[in-house]
Design a protein around this motif. Structure first.
Motif, PDB file in Angstrom:
ATOM      1  N   LEU A  17      49.193  30.612  43.411  1.00 49.01           N
ATOM      2  CA  LEU A  17      48.622  31.041  42.134  1.00 49.01           C
ATOM      3  C   LEU A  17      49.422  30.510  40.951  1.00 49.01           C
ATOM      4  O   LEU A  17      48.856  30.147  39.922  1.00 49.01           O
ATOM      5  N   HIS A 112      44.807  37.372  42.029  1.00 49.58           N
ATOM      6  CA  HIS A 112      44.265  37.514  43.380  1.00 49.58           C
ATOM      7  C   HIS A 112      42.807  37.935  43.296  1.00 49.58           C
ATOM      8  O   HIS A 112      42.375  38.515  42.299  1.00 49.58           O
ATOM      9  N   GLN A 113      42.088  37.710  44.366  1.00 44.11           N
ATOM     10  CA  GLN A 113      40.761  38.303  44.487  1.00 44.11           C
ATOM     11  C   GLN A 113      40.982  39.814  44.457  1.00 44.11           C
ATOM     12  O   GLN A 113      41.860  40.322  45.150  1.00 44.11           O
ATOM     13  N   ARG A 140      42.157  31.362  40.186  1.00 44.33           N
ATOM     14  CA  ARG A 140      42.353  31.737  41.575  1.00 44.33           C
ATOM     15  C   ARG A 140      42.474  30.477  42.396  1.00 44.33           C
ATOM     16  O   ARG A 140      41.990  29.423  42.012  1.00 44.33           O
TER      17      ARG A 140
END
Length: 144
Positions: A17, A112-113, A140
């Motif tokens: 990330l 993050h998701q 992302r």
């Protein structure tokens, strides 16, 4: 250019990330924008200080700076228009303070998701998006 000064907020403990956020900031900045790369280190409780090496703080910062510099180099950022630094504190607060301090017109942050816990408790990215006075781009990584 709509975004001349960009703050890329990264977590060096999540290299995918962090790299994505820096690459995104580099792409938006192009050849004329300025990119500030920030990693916010968490406060450590004083009761743990006896358990840490004397030079823990310096080593943590040096390692973070080296990782961010490597990602900036990979992204092709011009060193003359790139500043890399760390702060210690709450991520949301430090990112928003630094964005204002540096006159940023865009914050780029990896996220993050969303998981169920982050939907219930919130996340740093969510807090920054909701409280920032300037545009925020969340990036992302592609699932492998």
């Amino acid at each position: 250019m709509p975004y001349a000064t960009i703050l890329a907020a990264v977590d060096v403990n999540n290299p995918d990330l962090a790299h994505a956020a820096i690459a995104g900031a580099a792409e938006i900045a192009g050849t004329t924008g300025t990119v500030h790369i920030l990693y916010v280190r968490y406060y450590l409780p004083t009761r743990y200080s006896e358990l840490l090496a004397i030079d823990f703080d310096e080593r943590e910062e040096e390692e973070a700076m080296a990782a961010m510099q490597a990602w900036a180099d990979e992204a092709g950022l011009d060193p003359a228009r790139t500043q890399i630094f760390t702060r210690r504190g709450r991520v949301r607060d430090e990112v928003l303070i630094e964005a204002e301090r540096r006159g940023a017109d865009l914050i780029v942050i990896g996220s993050h998701q969303p998981s169920l816990s982050s939907k219930l408790l919130g996340s740093n990215a969510s807090a920054i998006v909701h409280q920032s006075a300037i545009s925020v781009l969340t990036v992302r990584t592609v699932s492998k």
